[in-house]
Design an enzyme around this catalytic site. Sequence first.
Site, PDB file in Angstrom:
ATOM      1  CD  GLU A  57       0.955  -3.903  -0.724  1.00  0.00           C
ATOM      2  OE1 GLU A  57       0.009  -4.268   0.010  1.00  0.00           O
ATOM      3  OE2 GLU A  57       0.962  -4.115  -1.953  1.00  0.00           O
ATOM      4  CD  GLU A 106      -2.272  -0.947   0.671  1.00  0.00           C
ATOM      5  OE1 GLU A 106      -2.810  -1.944   0.143  1.00  0.00           O
ATOM      6  OE2 GLU A 106      -1.344  -0.308   0.146  1.00  0.00           O
TER       7      GLU A 106
END
Length: 366
Positions: free
Chosen positions: A178, A284
Amino acid sequence: MKRTTTFPCAKVGRTPSSERDPLVALVALCILSLLWPVAAVRAAEYAAGADLSFLKQAEDTGTIFKEDGQAKPGLQIFKDHGYNWIRLRLFHTPTVLPNSLEYTIALAKEAKKLGFRFLLDYHYSDTWADPGKQFIPKAWEGKSHAELVQAVFEYTRDTIIAFRDAGVLPDMVQVGNEITNGMLWPDARLPDKWDNFADLVRAGVNGVDAGKGNGRRPRIMIHIDKGGDKVKTKAFFDKLISYDIPFDVIGQSYYPWWHGSLLDLRENLDFMANAYQKDIIVVEAAYNWKPSEYKGKSAPYAETPEGQREFLDSVNRMVLSAPHNRGVGVFWWEPAVTGGLRSRGFFADDGNALPVLTVFDKYTRR
């Protein structure tokens, strides 16, 4: 030199109208026969995935996972329901969490025995790295930028060698987790330090290449957390691509309470597939099977076992329908998690599997 290719199923030159319709059909059939293997390969690579980084720790400490009341190894339960990829995170030198190199290799070995493909998720930290924090590993504190670039390269190379020597060379590698706001703060914090950030990402990619030896090259994923945000996705990848860093897959996080509606996700999937000609994975995703994120406000799905299942099915359908077949997988974040986040998992408090586990059953090759 001009090269001429002759197709046995097509004639050259003008064709009488009486023959044209059958010929058009025949040529179309030939073209489809040429394209079919490509489509078949892409279908075979679709990732029904799960981040199971905590699974080994849970089972080692006594957690029992069950299906219809029968205890089974966690990995086997997922395999039985069509899951074909496992995602495992790696911390540099964890002091609390279990995700060390040794632990991750051991879990990857168990997954490979069952035929799972393996996505390795580098956090480049001793603990969680995400948009709100990107802590430098303690071993790298005080290093200059040039020294950090070298450290990322050597660490990535050496750990990839360790996975390769253990017989579990990853099939895909995330260079950072991320990383919308950069990595290894403050050295490569975005938006101010793009040059430094690009140096570090390139060092990670080069480390994968250096560590793989004569084996196949793992695919490279760049993972951000903007699943429902086309504008910020465009800003990030337009800038990254300007640095000519080679990568293969766009990874996105999508949690609806943070990242927008399913229509936002659809819009972004369409944009990415058309703009970048890269494969896309929602790497995710999660939803709760009991009230957690939507207490006191409306939810896109009921926070119930059936609502959780409906959410994953909807996300998967959206990824499958991305333009140009660029949607190539969905990973659930920690379906075997225990403790406070268990409501995002695939198992009830008594350890029994929930309906969400069956979403990929209809895609399973028997």
